[in-house]
Design a protein around this motif. Structure first.
Motif, PDB file in Angstrom:
ATOM      1  N   ARG A 182      13.045  10.682  66.626  1.00  0.00           N
ATOM      2  CA  ARG A 182      12.148  10.878  65.487  1.00  0.00           C
ATOM      3  C   ARG A 182      12.812  11.718  64.392  1.00  0.00           C
ATOM      4  NH1 ARG A 182       8.936   8.425  63.491  1.00  0.00           N
ATOM      5  NH2 ARG A 182       7.131   9.797  63.239  1.00  0.00           N
ATOM      6  N   MET A 183      13.542  12.751  64.798  1.00  0.00           N
ATOM      7  CA  MET A 183      14.226  13.580  63.801  1.00  0.00           C
ATOM      8  C   MET A 183      15.311  12.770  63.099  1.00  0.00           C
ATOM      9  SD  MET A 183      14.111  16.565  62.411  1.00  0.00           S
ATOM     10  CE  MET A 183      13.237  17.583  63.618  1.00  0.00           C
ATOM     11  N   ALA A 184      15.986  11.912  63.838  1.00  0.00           N
ATOM     12  CA  ALA A 184      17.005  11.060  63.223  1.00  0.00           C
ATOM     13  C   ALA A 184      16.366  10.105  62.213  1.00  0.00           C
ATOM     14  CB  ALA A 184      17.748  10.274  64.302  1.00  0.00           C
ATOM     15  N   GLU A 185      15.196   9.571  62.558  1.00  0.00           N
ATOM     16  CA  GLU A 185      14.488   8.675  61.640  1.00  0.00           C
ATOM     17  C   GLU A 185      14.057   9.423  60.383  1.00  0.00           C
ATOM     18  OE1 GLU A 185      11.319   7.239  64.071  1.00  0.00           O
ATOM     19  OE2 GLU A 185      12.609   5.884  65.241  1.00  0.00           O
ATOM     20  N   LEU A 186      13.600  10.649  60.565  1.00  0.00           N
ATOM     21  CA  LEU A 186      13.202  11.453  59.411  1.00  0.00           C
ATOM     22  C   LEU A 186      14.408  11.740  58.527  1.00  0.00           C
ATOM     23  CD1 LEU A 186      11.194  13.186  57.827  1.00  0.00           C
ATOM     24  CD2 LEU A 186      11.640  15.049  59.457  1.00  0.00           C
ATOM     25  N   ALA A 187      15.513  12.123  59.148  1.00  0.00           N
ATOM     26  CA  ALA A 187      16.727  12.406  58.381  1.00  0.00           C
ATOM     27  C   ALA A 187      17.179  11.173  57.602  1.00  0.00           C
ATOM     28  CB  ALA A 187      17.836  12.881  59.318  1.00  0.00           C
ATOM     29  N   GLU A 188      17.117  10.020  58.253  1.00  0.00           N
ATOM     30  CA  GLU A 188      17.531   8.787  57.581  1.00  0.00           C
ATOM     31  C   GLU A 188      16.636   8.494  56.385  1.00  0.00           C
ATOM     32  OE1 GLU A 188      18.985   4.319  58.792  1.00  0.00           O
ATOM     33  OE2 GLU A 188      17.393   5.237  59.997  1.00  0.00           O
ATOM     34  N   ALA A 192      20.007  10.520  54.960  1.00  0.00           N
ATOM     35  CA  ALA A 192      21.154  10.717  55.835  1.00  0.00           C
ATOM     36  C   ALA A 192      21.843   9.389  56.144  1.00  0.00           C
ATOM     37  CB  ALA A 192      20.709  11.382  57.141  1.00  0.00           C
ATOM     38  N   ASP A 193      23.155   9.436  56.240  1.00  0.00           N
ATOM     39  CA  ASP A 193      23.937   8.260  56.586  1.00  0.00           C
ATOM     40  C   ASP A 193      24.075   8.211  58.105  1.00  0.00           C
ATOM     41  OD1 ASP A 193      25.707   6.205  56.941  1.00  0.00           O
ATOM     42  OD2 ASP A 193      27.387   7.166  55.886  1.00  0.00           O
ATOM     43  N   MET A 194      23.257   7.406  58.748  1.00  0.00           N
ATOM     44  CA  MET A 194      23.253   7.353  60.211  1.00  0.00           C
ATOM     45  C   MET A 194      24.422   6.558  60.772  1.00  0.00           C
ATOM     46  SD  MET A 194      20.782   9.313  60.354  1.00  0.00           S
ATOM     47  CE  MET A 194      20.582   9.478  62.119  1.00  0.00           C
ATOM     48  N   LYS A 195      25.214   5.943  59.875  1.00  0.00           N
ATOM     49  CA  LYS A 195      26.405   5.216  60.308  1.00  0.00           C
ATOM     50  C   LYS A 195      27.670   6.049  60.132  1.00  0.00           C
ATOM     51  CE  LYS A 195      24.450   0.634  59.358  1.00  0.00           C
ATOM     52  NZ  LYS A 195      24.610  -0.644  58.608  1.00  0.00           N
ATOM     53  N   ALA A 196      27.501   7.275  59.645  1.00  0.00           N
ATOM     54  CA  ALA A 196      28.654   8.168  59.489  1.00  0.00           C
ATOM     55  C   ALA A 196      29.300   8.402  60.851  1.00  0.00           C
ATOM     56  CB  ALA A 196      28.219   9.487  58.871  1.00  0.00           C
ATOM     57  N   ALA A 197      30.605   8.500  60.876  1.00  0.00           N
ATOM     58  CA  ALA A 197      31.333   8.603  62.142  1.00  0.00           C
ATOM     59  C   ALA A 197      30.845   9.756  63.003  1.00  0.00           C
ATOM     60  CB  ALA A 197      32.826   8.757  61.858  1.00  0.00           C
ATOM     61  N   LYS A 198      30.594  10.917  62.394  1.00  0.00           N
ATOM     62  CA  LYS A 198      30.172  12.087  63.165  1.00  0.00           C
ATOM     63  C   LYS A 198      28.806  11.869  63.800  1.00  0.00           C
ATOM     64  CE  LYS A 198      29.483  17.087  62.939  1.00  0.00           C
ATOM     65  NZ  LYS A 198      29.515  18.303  62.111  1.00  0.00           N
ATOM     66  N   VAL A 199      27.921  11.219  63.085  1.00  0.00           N
ATOM     67  CA  VAL A 199      26.570  10.966  63.591  1.00  0.00           C
ATOM     68  C   VAL A 199      26.618   9.989  64.765  1.00  0.00           C
ATOM     69  CG1 VAL A 199      24.301  10.025  63.029  1.00  0.00           C
ATOM     70  CG2 VAL A 199      25.500  11.484  61.372  1.00  0.00           C
ATOM     71  N   VAL A 200      27.368   8.909  64.583  1.00  0.00           N
ATOM     72  CA  VAL A 200      27.494   7.894  65.637  1.00  0.00           C
ATOM     73  C   VAL A 200      28.124   8.501  66.882  1.00  0.00           C
ATOM     74  CG1 VAL A 200      28.607   5.726  66.274  1.00  0.00           C
ATOM     75  CG2 VAL A 200      27.600   5.987  63.994  1.00  0.00           C
ATOM     76  N   GLU A 201      29.165   9.293  66.682  1.00  0.00           N
ATOM     77  CA  GLU A 201      29.872   9.912  67.808  1.00  0.00           C
ATOM     78  C   GLU A 201      28.977  10.915  68.531  1.00  0.00           C
ATOM     79  OE1 GLU A 201      32.986  10.094  70.394  1.00  0.00           O
ATOM     80  OE2 GLU A 201      32.785   8.782  68.654  1.00  0.00           O
ATOM     81  N   ALA A 202      28.176  11.640  67.765  1.00  0.00           N
ATOM     82  CA  ALA A 202      27.286  12.637  68.369  1.00  0.00           C
ATOM     83  C   ALA A 202      26.278  11.980  69.303  1.00  0.00           C
ATOM     84  CB  ALA A 202      26.573  13.425  67.275  1.00  0.00           C
ATOM     85  N   LYS A 203      25.755  10.834  68.901  1.00  0.00           N
ATOM     86  CA  LYS A 203      24.786  10.149  69.757  1.00  0.00           C
ATOM     87  C   LYS A 203      25.466   9.623  71.024  1.00  0.00           C
ATOM     88  CE  LYS A 203      21.012   6.824  69.820  1.00  0.00           C
ATOM     89  NZ  LYS A 203      20.198   5.849  69.051  1.00  0.00           N
ATOM     90  N   TYR A 328      21.539  15.310  67.897  1.00  0.00           N
ATOM     91  CA  TYR A 328      22.337  14.959  69.073  1.00  0.00           C
ATOM     92  C   TYR A 328      23.486  15.942  69.249  1.00  0.00           C
ATOM     93  CZ  TYR A 328      19.698  10.605  69.066  1.00  0.00           C
ATOM     94  OH  TYR A 328      18.668   9.688  69.115  1.00  0.00           O
ATOM     95  N   ASP A 329      24.033  16.397  68.144  1.00  0.00           N
ATOM     96  CA  ASP A 329      25.149  17.329  68.185  1.00  0.00           C
ATOM     97  C   ASP A 329      24.775  18.607  68.917  1.00  0.00           C
ATOM     98  OD1 ASP A 329      27.876  18.201  67.100  1.00  0.00           O
ATOM     99  OD2 ASP A 329      26.577  19.774  66.301  1.00  0.00           O
ATOM    100  N   LYS A 330      23.564  19.118  68.694  1.00  0.00           N
ATOM    101  CA  LYS A 330      23.163  20.390  69.295  1.00  0.00           C
ATOM    102  C   LYS A 330      22.580  20.229  70.696  1.00  0.00           C
ATOM    103  CE  LYS A 330      24.379  23.034  65.902  1.00  0.00           C
ATOM    104  NZ  LYS A 330      25.067  21.971  65.138  1.00  0.00           N
ATOM    105  N   CYS A 331      22.058  19.069  71.020  1.00  0.00           N
ATOM    106  CA  CYS A 331      21.452  18.883  72.342  1.00  0.00           C
ATOM    107  C   CYS A 331      22.475  18.479  73.405  1.00  0.00           C
ATOM    108  CB  CYS A 331      20.334  17.844  72.268  1.00  0.00           C
ATOM    109  SG  CYS A 331      18.833  18.493  71.468  1.00  0.00           S
TER     110      CYS A 331
END
Length: 349
Positions: A182-188, A192-203, A328-331
């Protein structure tokens, strides 16, 4: 996930009682500063789409604006999660600075010196300052099925509600992946760029950590894990009911120590309150301790009964984040740290 609907202690009552939701997170300092913050460039620049913006939150409320909000005010932990997705949150409320002036654990990677802080402790919210800030939206979590906004004071909630619409992400009676999504959906929705390398890697890292914890729990089912929180006069033992991390750990197979329902009745099923003399009530091999600044940290506990616990003597105590930053990065580290503790634990209970 648990769908139990037993009697509930009101949000403020739980907070006043302490324990699983947090001993009030009462900090002495209230902060202020420049109304600026920055998301990490490596997540990709946040670029909200032009045109109308809407988001349906976990209360079932849909907030509609002419454009995606940029002048956002959020609970500190929410702002920290959005920061990890590249979203700038300029105003916050909730534990942001410690009494020493350092960043609170719930502030994540944000530079707290650049934030406008409307209240740094529970029941502290400067409504006049908030009004002058001209917020476009207020975002917080909710810890109950009534949708109460976390850290928005009961006494001033109506005044605050008139100044800007609000969005709530529920962290009540569900497992961690759901509020993370849900937080990812809100950020998007905020750009937010949910296809950014850091975001994808974090998930991917989060999913790998979850699998690691699942395997560790399956390989070591005999290892008992107790979730604790320390206060000057009492010790709290959290059950897995309702907490997004403990429900998820249990679903992954972790052997969570569960106080009996009768013992948790006074707190609506969240946790049991023990005297320090009775801190050895539940045998445990690993203890995960509340990491919030409002609680006493393991290194500072002086009670002799604590020091005699087998898990403490074996050095099998790690931190727990009862209010995890929902990125995802923090969890991911929360899962990895528990998996490692279980993998290496000696059976001492």
């Amino acid at each position: 996930m648990s769908n139990a609907r037993t009697a509930r202690l009101p949000r403020r009552g739980i907070l006043a009682a302490g324990g699983a939701l947090g001993l009030g997170a009462v900090l002495a300092a209230c902060g202020g500063g420049d109304a600026k913050s920055g998301g990490s460039d490596s997540t990709g620049a946040a670029e909200p789409e032009s045109g109308p913006w809407s988001f349906k939150d976990d209360r079932g409320t849909t907030v509609k604006l002419d454009k995606a909000p940029t002048n956002i005010v959020a609970f500190t932990g929410v702002a920290a999660a959005l920061y990890d997705y590249g979203i700038e949150v300029e105003g916050v409320f909730g534990p942001t600075r410690t009494t020493a002036g350092k960043a609170d654990v719930q502030a994540g990677d944000m530079d707290v010196s650049k934030l406008t802080i409307f209240g740094n402790k529970f029941d502290s919210f400067n409504v006049e300052q908030y009004a002058a800030f001209r917020p476009e939206v207020l975002i917080s979590t909710t810890f109950d099925d009534a949708g109460s906004l976390w850290y928005v004071p009961e006494a001033s909630k109506d005044k605050i509600a008139k100044l800007a619409p609000s969005v709530a992400v529920s962290v009540y009676d569900r497992q961690m992946p759901e509020p993370l999504q849900r937080m990812a959906e809100l950020a998007e929705s905020l750009g937010a760029d949910m296809k950014a390398a850091k975001v994808v890697e974090a998930k991917k890292d989060f999913e790998a950590a979850a699998e690691r914890l699942r395997k560790a729990a399956k390989a070591r089912p005999e290892i008992k894990v107790l979730a604790g929180s320390a206060a000057p006069d009492v010790f709290y033992v959290s059950g897995s009911n309702y907490s997004i991390d403990l429900e998820y750990f249990k679903a992954l197979g972790v052997n969570i120590v569960e106080p009996p329902e009768e013992a948790k009745k006074a707190t609506g099923g969240w946790f049991e309150t023990l005297s320090w003399e009775n801190v050895d009530t539940y045998p445990a091999d690993v203890i995960i301790m509340d990491d919030r600044a409002s609680t006493i940290q393991p290194a500072d506990i002086t009670e002799g009964t604590w020091k005699k616990l087998p898990a403490v003597k074996a050095g099998q105590v790690i931190s727990r984040s009862p209010e995890p930053i929902l990125s995802y990065d923090k969890c991911t580290p929360l899962l990895d740290n528990l998996a490692e503790a279980i993998e290496k634990a000696k059976k001492v209970s």
